[in-house]
Design an enzyme around this catalytic site. Structure first.
Site, PDB file in Angstrom:
ATOM      1  CG  ASP A  90      -7.688  -6.206  48.395  1.00 16.49           C
ATOM      2  OD1 ASP A  90      -6.981  -6.809  49.233  1.00 16.49           O
ATOM      3  OD2 ASP A  90      -8.027  -5.015  48.554  1.00 16.49           O
ATOM      4  CD  GLU A 154      -4.110  -3.563  53.099  1.00 12.83           C
ATOM      5  OE1 GLU A 154      -3.579  -2.821  53.952  1.00 12.83           O
ATOM      6  OE2 GLU A 154      -3.929  -3.393  51.881  1.00 12.83           O
ATOM      7  CG  HIS A 214     -13.884  33.594  28.006  1.00 18.72           C
ATOM      8  ND1 HIS A 214     -12.789  34.413  28.245  1.00 18.72           N
ATOM      9  CD2 HIS A 214     -13.843  33.258  26.690  1.00 18.72           C
ATOM     10  CE1 HIS A 214     -12.116  34.565  27.115  1.00 18.72           C
ATOM     11  NE2 HIS A 214     -12.739  33.876  26.139  1.00 18.72           N
ATOM     12  NE  ARG A 329       0.475   6.551  54.314  1.00 15.39           N
ATOM     13  CZ  ARG A 329       0.038   5.387  53.847  1.00 15.39           C
ATOM     14  NH1 ARG A 329      -0.153   4.376  54.679  1.00 15.39           N
ATOM     15  NH2 ARG A 329      -0.233   5.222  52.588  1.00 15.39           N
ATOM     16  CG  HIS A 428       0.225   0.837  46.461  1.00 11.80           C
ATOM     17  ND1 HIS A 428      -0.520   1.577  47.352  1.00 11.80           N
ATOM     18  CD2 HIS A 428       0.174  -0.441  46.914  1.00 11.80           C
ATOM     19  CE1 HIS A 428      -0.987   0.780  48.311  1.00 11.80           C
ATOM     20  NE2 HIS A 428      -0.571  -0.459  48.064  1.00 11.80           N
TER      21      HIS A 428
HETATM   22  N1  BES Z   1       1.134  -3.807  52.267  1.00 11.41           N
HETATM   23  C1  BES Z   1       0.731  -2.452  52.341  1.00 11.41           C
HETATM   24  C2  BES Z   1       1.227  -1.745  53.578  1.00 11.41           C
HETATM   25  C3  BES Z   1       2.706  -1.617  53.781  1.00 11.41           C
HETATM   26  C4  BES Z   1       3.609  -1.639  52.739  1.00 11.41           C
HETATM   27  C5  BES Z   1       3.184  -1.459  55.052  1.00 11.41           C
HETATM   28  C6  BES Z   1       4.956  -1.531  52.963  1.00 11.41           C
HETATM   29  C7  BES Z   1       4.519  -1.323  55.294  1.00 11.41           C
HETATM   30  C8  BES Z   1       5.430  -1.369  54.238  1.00 11.41           C
HETATM   31  C9  BES Z   1      -0.783  -2.397  52.279  1.00 11.41           C
HETATM   32  O1  BES Z   1      -1.321  -3.229  51.292  1.00 11.41           O
HETATM   33  C10 BES Z   1      -1.213  -1.007  51.914  1.00 11.41           C
HETATM   34  O2  BES Z   1      -0.942  -0.586  50.822  1.00 11.41           O
HETATM   35  N2  BES Z   1      -1.904  -0.331  52.817  1.00 11.41           N
HETATM   36  C11 BES Z   1      -2.487   0.924  52.527  1.00 11.41           C
HETATM   37  C12 BES Z   1      -3.572   1.170  53.496  1.00 11.41           C
HETATM   38  C13 BES Z   1      -4.863   1.524  52.963  1.00 11.41           C
HETATM   39  C14 BES Z   1      -5.239   1.427  51.564  1.00 11.41           C
HETATM   40  C15 BES Z   1      -5.953   1.778  53.914  1.00 11.41           C
HETATM   41  C16 BES Z   1      -1.442   2.014  52.617  1.00 11.41           C
HETATM   42  O3  BES Z   1      -0.509   1.924  53.419  1.00 11.41           O
HETATM   43  O4  BES Z   1      -1.577   2.967  51.859  1.00 11.41           O
HETATM   44 MN    MN Z   2      -0.527  -5.072  51.343  1.00  9.60          MN
HETATM   45 MN    MN Z   3      -1.104  -2.144  49.340  1.00 12.05          MN
END
Ligand code: BES
Ligand code: MN
Ligand code: MN
Length: 457
Positions: A90, A154, A214, A329, A428
């Site tokens: 995905d 994921e 308003h 995070r 992303h």
């Molecule tokens: N592949 C990423 C995670 C990642 C990217 C880890 C680069 C380390 C370096 C994964 O697909 C991702 O985007 N994970 C999400 C987690 C989530 C949607 C629960 C994230 O890290 O935002």
């Molecule tokens: Mn990923």
């Molecule tokens: Mn990702």
């Protein structure tokens, strides 16, 4: 596994490797948006045929309460080590669409890079494993058993993979998990990710008056939920960018000075970093370097904020509601459920009486650290050393892969995070891409991982 054999197979097949990946990238498997549900399922089908075509056995599309998991295995000898390959088919939503130079689901190869949503995260990186297994089977044979478990949720928190893992412990028996879903430092500076951050994610809804007002008639006397939400958010961190929610840092396993000194040796150029992002300055928690801030320290960020009038021109309105999506995070020692509960309790507690606040939890995930003294890590190290001609550097990653901690808890398996992406691949983001070099480098390196793992076991 002989490097000339590997290289020849790649040279003879690289155009097809690329075409097959492009076919996979053409399907918009956006798990977050139900409008794409047919496409997500179509991607699982295509992946299934891809695995069957190379001769993987027992390939199955395993249904879950959400999107299915594609499973397949090649067991050549029960006495050999077994690699469980995890990845995801995905992808993130492609928006904002107008910022893409070419459409996100019409892949193009430009300047040696494949541009498409999912090119790096994770279709390109996941498919390297399929092609590497093909390469081994078609040349010198597999040195280890392999099991593929590729999921379709994921990017939305892997909600249903946990249940699948718990229900299939026997089928998933392996020696370790191998994942390519992270980045390395640079194409000439190989690295292996040895840490992932955890995640806690919430949505906040602030309600003021029962209807939009308003802003001239009422403005000044009635609380504006957007103003209030901004005040509340900005009060969550102090001037040193420390999160001030009581208990937030409790239990964190601090990284030792020795480890920090070791990490600081990894090459990092802050000027290039700023230039790449078009920013004039970095910011973050006092006492930590840029690299530390985005890997070994927890964060609090607003991912989206909305409310009121956002159309063309100006409308004078005091809105009834405001919303924000906030994520933290997390680092080892922080429990996502505990942190989510802290946010759920704390944010309403700082709201003025003039508004009502609701906080809804979203998905979360545990942090993870890979030990460098186990055979899986060492096999990855040796494999990269062979194909890059340089020792890879262990690095902590800032992102999250929620299921990785669970592999350890439920299956007792450690994960090797041997990623071939780059931070600049714009995952992303608009114009996500993956280098053809990186794609082929992965296909070249993975067979050596199998070879060394078999030798070391
Ligand atoms: N592949 C990423 C995670 C990642 C990217 C880890 C680069 C380390 C370096 C994964 O697909 C991702 O985007 N994970 C999400 C987690 C989530 C949607 C629960 C994230 O890290 O935002
Ligand atoms: Mn990923
Ligand atoms: Mn990702």
């Amino acid at each position: 596994m002989d490097i000339t054999t590997v290289d020849k197979y790649i040279e003879d097949n690289k155009d097809r490797f690329l075409t097959e990946l492009i076919d996979l990238l053409r399907i918009p498997s956006v798990s977050a948006d139900p409008a794409f549900s047919k496409d997500v399922l179509r991607t699982a089908e295509l992946l299934k045929s891809g695995l069957e075509e190379i001769g993987v056995d027992n390939v199955e599309i395993c249904p879950t309460a959400g999107y299915p998991i594609v499973y397949g295995e090649k067991i050549i000898d029960p006495n050999l080590p077994t690699v469980l390959v995890y990845g995801h088919y995905d992808v993130q939503p492609p928006d904002p669409l107008d910022l893409w130079d070419s459409p996100p689901f019409e892949p193009v190869v430009k300047d040696g890079k494949i541009y498409a949503r999912g090119a790096c995260d994770d279709k390109g990186q996941m498919y390297m494993h399929v092609k590497a297994v093909e390469l081994m089977m078609k040349t010198e044979g597999l040195p280890c058993n392999v099991k593929f478990m590729i999921e379709g949720e994921e990017e939305v928190g892997s909600d249903n993979l946990g249940e699948f893992v718990k229900a299939n412990k026997e089928r998933l028996k392996a020696d370790l998990v191998l994942i390519s879903d992270t980045a390395m430092i640079a194409n000439d500076v190989p690295s292996i990710t040895v840490g992932l951050r955890g995640l806690s994610y919430i949505q906040v809804e602030v309600t003021g008056p029962k209807r939009d007002l308003h802003s001239g008639i009422y403005g000044g006397a009635v609380a504006n939920p957007i103003n209030v939400l901004c005040d509340m958010i900005s009060s969550l961190m102090d001037e040193n960018k420390r999160i001030i929610i009581p208990g937030f840092y409790d239990g964190i396993i601090e990284v030792s000075e020795a480890e920090r000194a070791e990490m600081a040796k990894a090459p990092f150029n802050e000027d290039e970093y700023k230039k790449d992002l078009a920013i004039d300055a970095v910011q973050g928690e006092e006492g930590y370097s840029t690299m530390e801030r985005c890997t070994i320290r927890p964060t609090l960020d607003v991912n989206g904020i909305w409310g009121g009038y956002i159309g063309e021109g100006a409308k004078t309105v005091l809105p009834s509601k405001a919303f924000a999506k906030i994520s933290c995070r997390l680092v080892p020692g922080q429990d996502p459920d505990r942190i989510t509960q802290l946010l759920v309790d704390y944010i309403p507690s700082i709201a003025p009486k003039s508004v009502k606040v609701k906080v809804a939890p979203h998905h979360g995930g545990d942090p993870y650290v890979t030990p460098t003294d186990f055979t899986g890590y060492q096999a990855a190290h040796k494999a990269m050393q062979t194909t890059f001609g340089k020792d890879p550097i262990p690095i902590r990653g800032g992102g999250s892969i929620p299921i990785v901690a669970m592999f350890e808890e439920e299956l007792g398996l450690k994960s090797v995070l041997m990623g071939f992406g780059l931070d600049s691949d714009a995952i992303h983001s608009p114009n996500e891409h993956y280098g053809v070099f990186n794609y082929l480098k992965g296909i070249q390196t993975i067979p050596f991982f199998y070879k060394y793992l078999a030798e070391m076991s």
